[in-house]
Write a protein that holds these residues in place. Sequence first.
Motif, PDB file in Angstrom:
ATOM      1  N   THR A 124      13.715   8.926  10.057  1.00 48.36           N
ATOM      2  CA  THR A 124      13.104   9.898   9.183  1.00 48.36           C
ATOM      3  C   THR A 124      13.385  10.884   9.255  1.00 48.36           C
ATOM      4  O   THR A 124      13.645  11.626  10.155  1.00 48.36           O
ATOM      5  N   SER A 125      12.237  11.275   7.801  1.00 46.06           N
ATOM      6  CA  SER A 125      12.226  13.681   8.290  1.00 46.06           C
ATOM      7  C   SER A 125      10.408  13.201   8.639  1.00 46.06           C
ATOM      8  O   SER A 125       9.520  12.889   9.428  1.00 46.06           O
ATOM      9  N   ASP A 126      10.292  14.527   8.908  1.00 44.02           N
ATOM     10  CA  ASP A 126       9.546  15.369   9.075  1.00 44.02           C
ATOM     11  C   ASP A 126       8.306  15.372   8.879  1.00 44.02           C
ATOM     12  O   ASP A 126       8.086  15.055   7.518  1.00 44.02           O
ATOM     13  N   GLY A 127       7.581  14.461   9.071  1.00 48.85           N
ATOM     14  CA  GLY A 127       6.012  14.322   7.707  1.00 48.85           C
ATOM     15  C   GLY A 127       6.231  13.121   7.846  1.00 48.85           C
ATOM     16  O   GLY A 127       5.188  12.719   7.190  1.00 48.85           O
ATOM     17  N   ALA A 128       7.217  12.240   8.352  1.00 47.49           N
ATOM     18  CA  ALA A 128       6.657  10.567   7.858  1.00 47.49           C
ATOM     19  C   ALA A 128       5.729  10.070   8.064  1.00 47.49           C
ATOM     20  O   ALA A 128       5.205   9.043   7.527  1.00 47.49           O
ATOM     21  N   VAL A 129       5.479  10.390   9.348  1.00 47.77           N
ATOM     22  CA  VAL A 129       3.937   9.446   9.934  1.00 47.77           C
ATOM     23  C   VAL A 129       2.854   9.598   8.925  1.00 47.77           C
ATOM     24  O   VAL A 129       1.607   9.061   8.581  1.00 47.77           O
ATOM     25  N   GLN A 130       2.805  11.226   8.457  1.00 49.93           N
ATOM     26  CA  GLN A 130       1.403  12.163   7.814  1.00 49.93           C
ATOM     27  C   GLN A 130       1.720  11.206   6.362  1.00 49.93           C
ATOM     28  O   GLN A 130       0.654  11.082   5.563  1.00 49.93           O
ATOM     29  N   ASP A 131       3.061  11.224   6.304  1.00 45.12           N
ATOM     30  CA  ASP A 131       3.199  10.872   4.588  1.00 45.12           C
ATOM     31  C   ASP A 131       3.561   9.010   4.273  1.00 45.12           C
ATOM     32  O   ASP A 131       2.348   8.758   3.349  1.00 45.12           O
ATOM     33  N   GLN A 132       2.908   8.492   5.379  1.00 43.89           N
ATOM     34  CA  GLN A 132       2.784   6.644   5.511  1.00 43.89           C
ATOM     35  C   GLN A 132       0.762   6.515   5.749  1.00 43.89           C
ATOM     36  O   GLN A 132       0.915   5.764   5.109  1.00 43.89           O
ATOM     37  N   ILE A 133       0.221   7.612   6.768  1.00 40.66           N
ATOM     38  CA  ILE A 133      -0.971   7.968   6.617  1.00 40.66           C
ATOM     39  C   ILE A 133      -1.498   7.766   5.368  1.00 40.66           C
ATOM     40  O   ILE A 133      -2.422   7.350   4.462  1.00 40.66           O
ATOM     41  N   ASP A 134      -0.781   8.991   4.762  1.00 44.46           N
ATOM     42  CA  ASP A 134      -1.631   9.442   3.440  1.00 44.46           C
ATOM     43  C   ASP A 134      -1.329   8.490   2.374  1.00 44.46           C
ATOM     44  O   ASP A 134      -2.010   8.734   1.206  1.00 44.46           O
ATOM     45  N   ALA A 135      -0.077   7.858   2.527  1.00 48.26           N
ATOM     46  CA  ALA A 135       0.033   6.530   1.109  1.00 48.26           C
ATOM     47  C   ALA A 135      -0.849   4.958   1.489  1.00 48.26           C
ATOM     48  O   ALA A 135      -1.315   4.966   1.250  1.00 48.26           O
ATOM     49  N   THR A 136      -1.640   4.787   2.868  1.00 46.84           N
ATOM     50  CA  THR A 136      -1.982   3.917   2.961  1.00 46.84           C
ATOM     51  C   THR A 136      -4.060   4.630   2.877  1.00 46.84           C
ATOM     52  O   THR A 136      -4.410   3.687   2.292  1.00 46.84           O
ATOM     53  N   VAL A 137      -4.565   5.803   2.726  1.00 48.96           N
ATOM     54  CA  VAL A 137      -5.464   6.109   2.149  1.00 48.96           C
ATOM     55  C   VAL A 137      -5.174   6.016   1.107  1.00 48.96           C
ATOM     56  O   VAL A 137      -6.322   5.619   0.538  1.00 48.96           O
ATOM     57  N   GLY A 138      -4.675   6.469   0.260  1.00 46.68           N
ATOM     58  CA  GLY A 138      -4.354   6.288  -1.285  1.00 46.68           C
ATOM     59  C   GLY A 138      -4.819   5.538  -1.554  1.00 46.68           C
ATOM     60  O   GLY A 138      -5.051   4.994  -2.552  1.00 46.68           O
ATOM     61  N   ASP A 139      -3.606   4.164  -1.264  1.00 45.64           N
ATOM     62  CA  ASP A 139      -3.852   2.715  -1.582  1.00 45.64           C
ATOM     63  C   ASP A 139      -5.186   1.870  -1.811  1.00 45.64           C
ATOM     64  O   ASP A 139      -5.924   1.482  -2.591  1.00 45.64           O
ATOM     65  N   ALA A 140      -6.386   2.383  -0.610  1.00 47.60           N
ATOM     66  CA  ALA A 140      -7.281   1.578  -0.072  1.00 47.60           C
ATOM     67  C   ALA A 140      -8.171   3.053  -1.044  1.00 47.60           C
ATOM     68  O   ALA A 140      -9.423   2.188  -1.402  1.00 47.60           O
ATOM     69  N   VAL A 141      -7.940   4.208  -1.491  1.00 46.74           N
ATOM     70  CA  VAL A 141      -8.554   4.522  -2.800  1.00 46.74           C
ATOM     71  C   VAL A 141      -8.770   3.870  -3.896  1.00 46.74           C
ATOM     72  O   VAL A 141      -9.349   3.705  -4.723  1.00 46.74           O
ATOM     73  N   ASN A 142      -7.414   3.903  -4.151  1.00 48.41           N
ATOM     74  CA  ASN A 142      -6.446   3.198  -5.485  1.00 48.41           C
ATOM     75  C   ASN A 142      -8.036   2.399  -5.634  1.00 48.41           C
ATOM     76  O   ASN A 142      -7.841   1.631  -7.008  1.00 48.41           O
ATOM     77  N   LEU A 143      -7.440   1.189  -4.573  1.00 47.23           N
ATOM     78  CA  LEU A 143      -7.964  -0.255  -4.274  1.00 47.23           C
ATOM     79  C   LEU A 143      -9.884  -0.136  -4.964  1.00 47.23           C
ATOM     80  O   LEU A 143      -9.977  -0.926  -6.134  1.00 47.23           O
ATOM     81  N   ALA A 144     -10.630   1.235  -3.808  1.00 52.47           N
ATOM     82  CA  ALA A 144     -11.939   0.758  -4.407  1.00 52.47           C
ATOM     83  C   ALA A 144     -12.650   1.590  -5.355  1.00 52.47           C
ATOM     84  O   ALA A 144     -13.507   1.328  -6.114  1.00 52.47           O
ATOM     85  N   ARG A 145     -11.279   2.258  -6.371  1.00 50.64           N
ATOM     86  CA  ARG A 145     -11.751   2.613  -7.315  1.00 50.64           C
ATOM     87  C   ARG A 145     -11.690   2.078  -9.038  1.00 50.64           C
ATOM     88  O   ARG A 145     -12.497   1.575  -9.646  1.00 50.64           O
ATOM     89  N   SER A 146     -10.881   0.268  -8.244  1.00 51.57           N
ATOM     90  CA  SER A 146     -10.218  -0.445  -8.956  1.00 51.57           C
ATOM     91  C   SER A 146     -11.667  -1.054  -9.337  1.00 51.57           C
ATOM     92  O   SER A 146     -11.600  -2.121 -10.201  1.00 51.57           O
ATOM     93  N   ARG A 147     -12.193  -1.087  -8.202  1.00 57.20           N
ATOM     94  CA  ARG A 147     -13.182  -2.004  -7.918  1.00 57.20           C
ATOM     95  C   ARG A 147     -14.893  -1.770  -8.886  1.00 57.20           C
ATOM     96  O   ARG A 147     -15.397  -2.173  -9.068  1.00 57.20           O
ATOM     97  N   LEU A 148     -14.464  -0.690  -8.939  1.00 59.37           N
ATOM     98  CA  LEU A 148     -16.151   0.215  -9.755  1.00 59.37           C
ATOM     99  C   LEU A 148     -16.316  -0.402 -11.266  1.00 59.37           C
ATOM    100  O   LEU A 148     -15.188  -1.058 -11.702  1.00 59.37           O
ATOM    101  N   PRO A 149     -17.391  -0.833 -11.058  1.00 60.26           N
ATOM    102  CA  PRO A 149     -18.007  -1.383 -12.588  1.00 60.26           C
ATOM    103  C   PRO A 149     -17.973  -0.187 -13.459  1.00 60.26           C
ATOM    104  O   PRO A 149     -17.653   0.407 -13.177  1.00 60.26           O
TER     105      PRO A 149
END
Length: 88
Positions: A6-31
């Motif tokens: 793993t590279s430096d910051g890999a854990v933060q990259d995983q956290i950012d990706a998870t949050v990004g996925d959740a935000v995109n999912l929420a936006r896709s569900r907006l009417p």
Amino acid sequence: MAGGWTSDGAVQDQIDATVGDAVNLARSRLPKGKSLSNCEECYEPISMARRQAIPGVRLCIQCQSEIEKQQTFTSGINRRGSKDSQLK
């Protein structure tokens, strides 16, 4: 501090990706589109304030709350990076 492959910051990259996925999912569900004046589930009037706040709203607050209680979120991606998940 990262270790192994793993590279430096890999854990933060995983956290950012998870949050990004959740935000995109929420936006896709907006009417989208024109708001309804009456709820499409119970036919109760939807307040003007709600229709202005959420463009394209189709449900009253009570029906929307019931639907959200029933929904659960799973990303389906193992981002924990455990050795077991890497060996499979």
